[in-house]
Design a protein around this motif. Structure first.
Motif: not given
Length: 511
Positions: A55-59, A61, A101-102, A104-106, A109
């Motif tokens: 889980f990337q913290n830059n997701w 906002t 959107l976060a 979806e990125k999860y 990845e």
């Protein structure tokens, strides 16, 4: 000794109500135990797969981090996803869109993680389905991206996805003027229908909606690519002829696509359509497009083109003659002369073999091409091409045209067949060569005059060919093919066997 009531109760049998109560208590305790075991097992699975979840913290906002401090804290990734799902489904549009959107990125990845069934249960999926009905296009697009990722996961881990009935909502999105929503919807429909085959009615609706792709705002390579994938995965054998013809109209438009993937999907779709009984589309007109475009595409895709040609030649009468008039023989010869792609050479020569299965006039029109030399095909370094060349000769023999067969023989093709035996070290292939020689010689012996046949058979015993026959006898391989070899020798060696007539006695002169 006195017996007390307490002692009497020990011997008393419990009544039916008491027995049922005891069974119920035991069942409740058993369920509690099983539930505890399941919880512990699930916790253990989560711990085992924790390392798989990233889980990337830059997701996160700025709006989301202000809304919930746990998203930037050091809690487990799975818990962060649960918080994001809660925000996406139960807050304002301002927060729902970035949270979706976060998510979806999860999913993108961590597509191989096995804990998605716990995070995206049936209630969660229905919540996202409701978000699709929102009037906000940003939330619609973000939610479509989530479904696009979810539908690519293993269906076993998302059992609730099939009961959502997304199709009616997705069909409405295909009328959207928003290009991104339209494209994302095509992707979701494709990924969803791979695991959930569409009905006839759904296929009919989809084919009608595809016309929107050719609007100015939707005409993009990406949309054409998705249509190619969708067309390939339709169940054509169960569709009506009208729907197949409708699908063919779209496939014929995809041939000029600059995207290799789109073109491959179109060719695969055509393979399926041609394999359907009663498919009556005008494939001859389509051949013009396909053959002209074949020179401008990559060789691996040309392989699929020539495989399709073979199916079309066999499925539609007159198709081969159209290909000949379009110059396919010159193209095949060019491919064989380049010698730079074994698979393409093999499929091109197979296409030539299919053409030789046609009528006598069709075979004559091919043989009239002076560039076509069977000697080069039989001596080609690609063994697959050599075998297809032999298949071409056998198809000519099947025509039973004395004129064509004698012409082939006088061009030296039988003696060339004998020559290539030295380069073949495979029993089955040797048997194929001698079977071909045997059948040609058998036909010639039966249909030619004695003098004509003598002229042909005697040439096998000239110095060059006699030496080859001698070498064949001494070849250090197994003799499984020798039956065909000796049958061939029997045909060319025995001219006529004179039978002694018992009615006319033989007189011997002893003087």
């Amino acid at each position: 000794m006195k017996t007390t009531s307490r002692n009497l109760n020990f011997f008393r049998q419990p009544n039916q109500d008491e027995v049922l109560a005891m069974h119920e208590i035991r069942a409740v305790n058993l369920r509690k135990t099983k539930r505890a075991e399941l919880i512990n097992k699930t916790r253990g699975l989560n711990q085992n797969h924790q390392s798989l979840i990233d889980f990337q913290n830059n997701w996160i906002t700025e709006e989301l981090s202000k809304h919930n401090e746990f998203l930037i804290s050091n809690i487990s990734p799975a818990n962060k996803v649960c918080i994001l799902i809660e925000i996406a489904l139960n807050t304002s549009i301002t927060l729902s869109v970035p949270a979706t959107l976060a998510i979806e990125k999860y999913l993108t990845e961590n597509s191989r993680c096995h804990t998605h069934s716990a995070l995206f249960n049936e209630n969660t999926l229905f919540g996202f389905k409701n978000n699709l009905k929102s009037q906000n296009e940003q939330l619609q697009l973000a939610t479509l991206k989530v479904f696009n990722s979810l539908t690519q996961l293993d269906i076993r881990f998302l059992p609730g996805l099939g009961s959502l009935n997304l199709f009616p909502i997705l069909i409405e999105f295909l009328e959207s003027c928003n290009k991104e929503i339209f494209t994302e919807t095509l992707g979701v429909i494709y990924n969803f229908l791979v695991d959930h085959p569409p009905s006839n009615n759904e296929c009919s609706i989809l084919l009608r909606k595809f016309s929107y792709v050719y609007k100015d705002e939707h005409f993009t390579e990406e949309n054409l690519r998705w249509i190619g994938y969708l067309l390939k995965n339709m169940p054509y054998k169960q569709l009506s002829d009208d729907l197949r013809d409708e699908a063919f109209k779209f496939v014929s438009k995809l041939i000029y696509s600059k995207n290799d993937d789109t073109l491959l999907q179109a060719l695969d779709t055509l393979h399926k359509l041609v394999g359907c009984d009663g498919f009556k589309a005008d494939l001859s007109v389509f051949a013009v497009k396909l053959l002209k475009h074949a020179d401008h595409i990559k060789k691996p895709i040309q392989v699929s083109v020539y495989q399709l040609m073979q199916n079309l030649i066999r499925s539609e009468k007159g198709y081969a003659q159209n290909l000949i008039s379009l110059g396919i023989i010159d193209k095949i010869i060019s491919i064989l002369n380049k010698k730079d792609n074994n698979k393409l050479e093999k499929e091109a020569c197979s296409c030539l073999s299919r053409i030789f299965e046609g009528t006598e006039d069709q075979i004559v029109s091919v043989l009239s091409n002076k560039k076509l030399q069977f000697e080069k095909i039989l001596n080609h370094p690609n063994k697959a091409v050599v075998l297809e060349g032999i298949s071409c000769l056998m198809n000519i023999l099947k025509s039973k045209s004395k004129l064509l067969i004698v012409k082939i023989v006088h061009n030296g093709i039988l003696y060339e067949l004998l020559k290539i035996v030295k380069n073949i070290q495979h029993d089955l292939h040797l048997k194929l060569v001698f079977d071909s020689l045997k059948k040609y010689c058998k036909f010639l012996k039966k249909n030619l005059s004695a003098d004509e046949w003598d002229e042909i058979r005697c040439k096998f015993f000239q110095d060059e060919y006699a030496q080859i026959l001698n070498e064949i006898q001494n070849m250090q391989i197994s003799f499984n093919y020798f039956q065909s070899y000796h049958e061939f020798l029997d045909i060319i060696e025995s001219n006529e066997i004179l039978e002694v007539s018992l009615k006319e006695p033989i007189l011997f002169n002893f003087s």
